[in-house]
Design an enzyme around this catalytic site. Structure first.
Site, PDB file in Angstrom:
ATOM      1  N   GLU A 154      83.512  26.904  70.073  1.00 22.91           N
ATOM      2  CA  GLU A 154      83.039  26.171  68.904  1.00 22.91           C
ATOM      3  C   GLU A 154      81.856  25.335  69.381  1.00 22.91           C
ATOM      4  OE1 GLU A 154      85.899  23.584  67.045  1.00 22.91           O
ATOM      5  OE2 GLU A 154      84.452  23.011  65.495  1.00 22.91           O
ATOM      6  N   ARG A 175      95.850  27.474  80.362  1.00 17.83           N
ATOM      7  CA  ARG A 175      94.496  26.974  80.528  1.00 17.83           C
ATOM      8  C   ARG A 175      94.331  26.350  81.905  1.00 17.83           C
ATOM      9  NH1 ARG A 175      93.046  24.412  75.942  1.00 17.83           N
ATOM     10  NH2 ARG A 175      91.567  22.955  76.790  1.00 17.83           N
ATOM     11  N   LYS A 228      86.494  18.467  75.306  1.00 20.47           N
ATOM     12  CA  LYS A 228      85.169  18.187  74.763  1.00 20.47           C
ATOM     13  C   LYS A 228      85.133  16.828  74.070  1.00 20.47           C
ATOM     14  CE  LYS A 228      84.692  22.349  72.961  1.00 20.47           C
ATOM     15  NZ  LYS A 228      84.183  23.487  72.173  1.00 20.47           N
TER      16      LYS A 228
HETATM   17  P1  ATP Z   1      88.475  21.580  74.547  1.00 19.43           P
HETATM   18  O1  ATP Z   1      89.962  21.534  74.464  1.00 19.43           O
HETATM   19  O2  ATP Z   1      87.939  21.257  75.895  1.00 19.43           O
HETATM   20  O3  ATP Z   1      87.809  20.791  73.494  1.00 19.43           O
HETATM   21  P2  ATP Z   1      88.402  23.982  73.104  1.00 19.43           P
HETATM   22  O4  ATP Z   1      89.487  24.905  73.428  1.00 19.43           O
HETATM   23  O5  ATP Z   1      88.526  23.181  71.881  1.00 19.43           O
HETATM   24  O6  ATP Z   1      88.100  23.076  74.352  1.00 19.43           O
HETATM   25  P3  ATP Z   1      86.629  26.034  72.315  1.00 19.43           P
HETATM   26  O7  ATP Z   1      85.166  25.948  72.115  1.00 19.43           O
HETATM   27  O8  ATP Z   1      87.486  26.247  71.150  1.00 19.43           O
HETATM   28  O9  ATP Z   1      87.028  24.706  73.060  1.00 19.43           O
HETATM   29  O10 ATP Z   1      86.974  27.060  73.474  1.00 19.43           O
HETATM   30  C1  ATP Z   1      86.400  28.320  73.638  1.00 19.43           C
HETATM   31  C2  ATP Z   1      87.307  29.137  74.486  1.00 19.43           C
HETATM   32  O11 ATP Z   1      87.486  28.531  75.762  1.00 19.43           O
HETATM   33  C3  ATP Z   1      88.687  29.268  73.880  1.00 19.43           C
HETATM   34  O12 ATP Z   1      89.052  30.616  73.905  1.00 19.43           O
HETATM   35  C4  ATP Z   1      89.563  28.431  74.752  1.00 19.43           C
HETATM   36  O13 ATP Z   1      90.849  28.950  74.848  1.00 19.43           O
HETATM   37  C5  ATP Z   1      88.843  28.481  76.096  1.00 19.43           C
HETATM   38  N1  ATP Z   1      89.138  27.290  76.885  1.00 19.43           N
HETATM   39  C6  ATP Z   1      88.853  26.011  76.573  1.00 19.43           C
HETATM   40  N2  ATP Z   1      89.303  25.173  77.515  1.00 19.43           N
HETATM   41  C7  ATP Z   1      89.891  25.942  78.468  1.00 19.43           C
HETATM   42  C8  ATP Z   1      90.556  25.677  79.716  1.00 19.43           C
HETATM   43  N3  ATP Z   1      90.709  24.440  80.161  1.00 19.43           N
HETATM   44  N4  ATP Z   1      91.032  26.732  80.408  1.00 19.43           N
HETATM   45  C9  ATP Z   1      90.872  27.978  79.963  1.00 19.43           C
HETATM   46  N5  ATP Z   1      90.262  28.301  78.823  1.00 19.43           N
HETATM   47  C10 ATP Z   1      89.781  27.303  78.062  1.00 19.43           C
HETATM   48 MG    MG Z   2      88.702  23.942  69.909  1.00 19.21          MG
END
Ligand code: ATP
Ligand code: MG
Length: 559
Positions: free
Chosen positions: A36, A265, A275
């Site tokens: 996102e 994760r 984020k």
């Molecule tokens: P955050 O929790 O840091 O805000 P998010 O999951 O909301 O991250 P997205 O932009 O939705 O951020 O993530 C894009 C992809 O990255 C998703 O498929 C998510 O599962 C993966 N992702 C995000 N953080 C991790 C992590 N710590 N380990 C593995 N994959 C991750």
């Molecule tokens: Mg997200």
């Protein structure tokens, strides 16, 4: 036995993929990385990128591919700046989406058509109750939900209401579209979840065309299905939402059937990886922007001097699992040191200079010594380093009264080698009125370059040095971990309570060896005996050199 084609180690996801290929479930493997655009990517995202793009590379022979898809269905938090940074981060890691760059916002009409389809089939309805009432009716794990009074509105009426939502006739929060699934389901996600809401927000890609936006649980499976994704990989938090993912795919008019798989994760100690929290650190000026070298954002890590191969090796070596754990930053640092040790040149730099005068050299002495660029490389090139009568050494490489016999560096009565050059011997030193040492006088011993010391002289160490007249003055930014505690989120008072006050120290007038006079930005090297450094990719110029410490030569945290 199933095995994936071009990867030596396997894991549960690679096994599933290999099985699907062997059994003809899929002819190829299509994955996606779906950020996102509401912030910069961090090391956790790198893990997901390496997994998804890595799978595509391993399955290239069958046409495997990975899509970069911006999951931009929530205009209120998203921005084009983030889109651009995400693209460059994926490229920096060395992955290529080729023509497969997508924006979920391009599918708004498709989502809308799917929603209308559900309504026509009696599988979705517009609810005009406020959000609190809807939440209260949802029930809990111990209590079933209560039907909304709008649950049995006719399809015609719902289509008309949904149209009004689209036309902008409702304020935000006054109308939502809900999937009609099961208000008594054990899984709360299936109790008529919201799938569309009203948001009077300008969209960074779609402009003002839409004022209704789909929710993640509805949009994501549709995006996957539309693009023909075979394996939709996400983190474990989404496991509980998988039945809803499948419901959407089964009940909407889509041509393919993607399947969701969940992995643990990546969590890393001594940092925060959300984020939202990263944005707080940036917005509250606790760090200097998203690319602050102390953040584990990919742009921060790049600026700090992490290499794509260190990050990729790290992600590969920790592997994909279903077990949640907190990973040790030291392991990532180990990968980084290994990579830099092999790849970067050695340079000399003095961070805390003490002047040394070689009394038996003439004042205008100028000699070009040849130093090996990288001793780890058999065929290493060499560079010339100017030796002059006056040089600088590190202040702590001299001691007036060494603590014990093991002390090997410069001291009264002692000899030491200048790295790449002669052996020098102490003669005398000078102090200012406060007793601070201002200068050491030494004599050099001829014919000792690359040679053992003559009889009767003991020389046990080589120290780094820089010419006092032919060098580069630089600002050095000594970065260290941003937090003092391994789990900043768990500290009383939150992560703000454990920010490491020593995480950035700036040295203004460090002396670098002359060959760095035209180092470009983002030039990485080892300052011998000190650590790995990189010229700053923002502030460094040849007139105002700035070098960042990437990492020390040894782990200083592993006590
Ligand atoms: P955050 O929790 O840091 O805000 P998010 O999951 O909301 O991250 P997205 O932009 O939705 O951020 O993530 C894009 C992809 O990255 C998703 O498929 C998510 O599962 C993966 N992702 C995000 N953080 C991790 C992590 N710590 N380990 C593995 N994959 C991750
Ligand atoms: Mg997200």
């Amino acid at each position: 036995m199933a095995h994936s084609p071009e990867q030596d180690s396997t894991d549960f996801i690679r096994e599933i993929i290999a099985n699907d290929l062997n059994e003809g479930v899929h002819e190829t493997t299509v994955t996606r990385f779906p950020p996102e655009p509401n912030g910069y990517l961090h090391i956790g995202h790198a893990f997901s990128i390496c997994l998804n793009f890595g799978l595509a590379e391993e399955n290239k022979s069958t046409g495997g591919r990975c899509h970069l898809r911006f999951d931009d269905t929530n205009p209120s938090k998203e921005d084009i700046e983030y889109v651009e940074s995400i693209k460059s981060d994926v490229q920096w890691l060395g992955f290529d989406w080729n023509e497969h760059l997508y924006f979920a916002s391009n599918y708004f009409s498709f989502f809308y058509d799917c929603a209308r389809h559900l309504i026509s089939e009696g599988k979705a309805y517009v609810d005009l109750q406020d959000s609190e009432t809807i939440r209260a009716q949802k029930g809990s794990i111990t209590e079933p939900g209560v039907d909304s009074p709008y649950r049995n509105t006719s399809a015609e009426e719902n289509l008309a209401l949904f149209e009004k939502m689209k036309q902008g006739d409702f304020e935000e929060g006054k109308a939502v579209l809900r999937a009609k699934i099961d208000m008594t389901a054990d899984n709360l996600n299936l109790r008529d979840p919201l799938i569309y809401r009203v948001m009077h927000s300008e969209h960074h890609q779609a402009g003002s065309e839409w004022c209704i936006y789909p929710l993640y649980d509805f949009a994501h499976p549709l995006e996957d299905a539309k693009e023909g994704i075979t394996h939709s990989l996400c983190s474990l938090e989404f496991e509980i939402r998988r039945p809803l993912y499948n419901w959407v795919v089964e009940n909407c008019p889509v041509a393919s059937t993607p399947k969701q798989y969940e992995f643990a994760r990546l969590n890393l100690n001594y940092t925060v990886l959300s984020k939202r929290k990263l944005k707080e650190l940036v917005d509250d000026s606790l760090v200097n922007g998203w690319d602050d070298p102390r953040l584990m954002t990919l742009s921060g890590m790049r600026r700090r001097g992490y290499t794509p191969s260190a990050v990729k090796n790290y992600c590969k070596n920790i592997g994909v699992t279903k077990f949640v754990s907190l990973r040790d930053m030291a392991v990532l640092d180990f990968e980084l040191r290994q990579d830099l040790n092999k790849t970067v040149d050695r340079k000399m730099a003095v961070l805390d200079p003490l002047k040394v005068v070689i009394t038996n050299l003439p004042a205008d002495h100028f000699e070009e010594l040849q130093c090996v660029d990288n001793p780890e490389d058999e065929n290493s090139s060499t560079r010339s380093v100017p030796l002059t009568q006056e040089i600088y050494i590190e202040r702590d490489d001299f001691m007036e009264t060494p603590p014990n016999k093991k002390y090997k560096r410069l001291a009264p009565g002692k000899y030491v080698r200048l790295r790449g050059g002669y052996i020098i011997g102490y003669q005398s030193h000078e102090t200012d009125t406060e007793g601070n040492i201002t200068q050491i006088n030494v004599e050099y011993i001829p014919d000792t370059i690359g040679q053992n010391p003559p009889e009767g002289i003991k020389c046990k160490a080589a120290i780094h040095w820089v010419s006092a007249t032919h060098h580069v003055e630089a600002e050095i930014r000594l970065y260290d971990r941003l937090f003092n505690e391994p789990e900043p989120d768990k500290v009383e008072g939150g992560y703000r309570a454990c920010i490491n006050p020593e995480s950035l120290k700036v040295i203004k007038n460090a002396k670098l060896e002359y060959s760095l006079k035209d180092a470009p930005p983002a030039y990485a090297c080892q300052f011998e005996r000190i650590g790995y450094f990189i010229s700053d990719n923002q502030d460094h110029t040849n007139d105002t050199p700035v070098f960042n410490r990437t990492i020390g030569l040894k782990d200083s945290w592993g006590k």
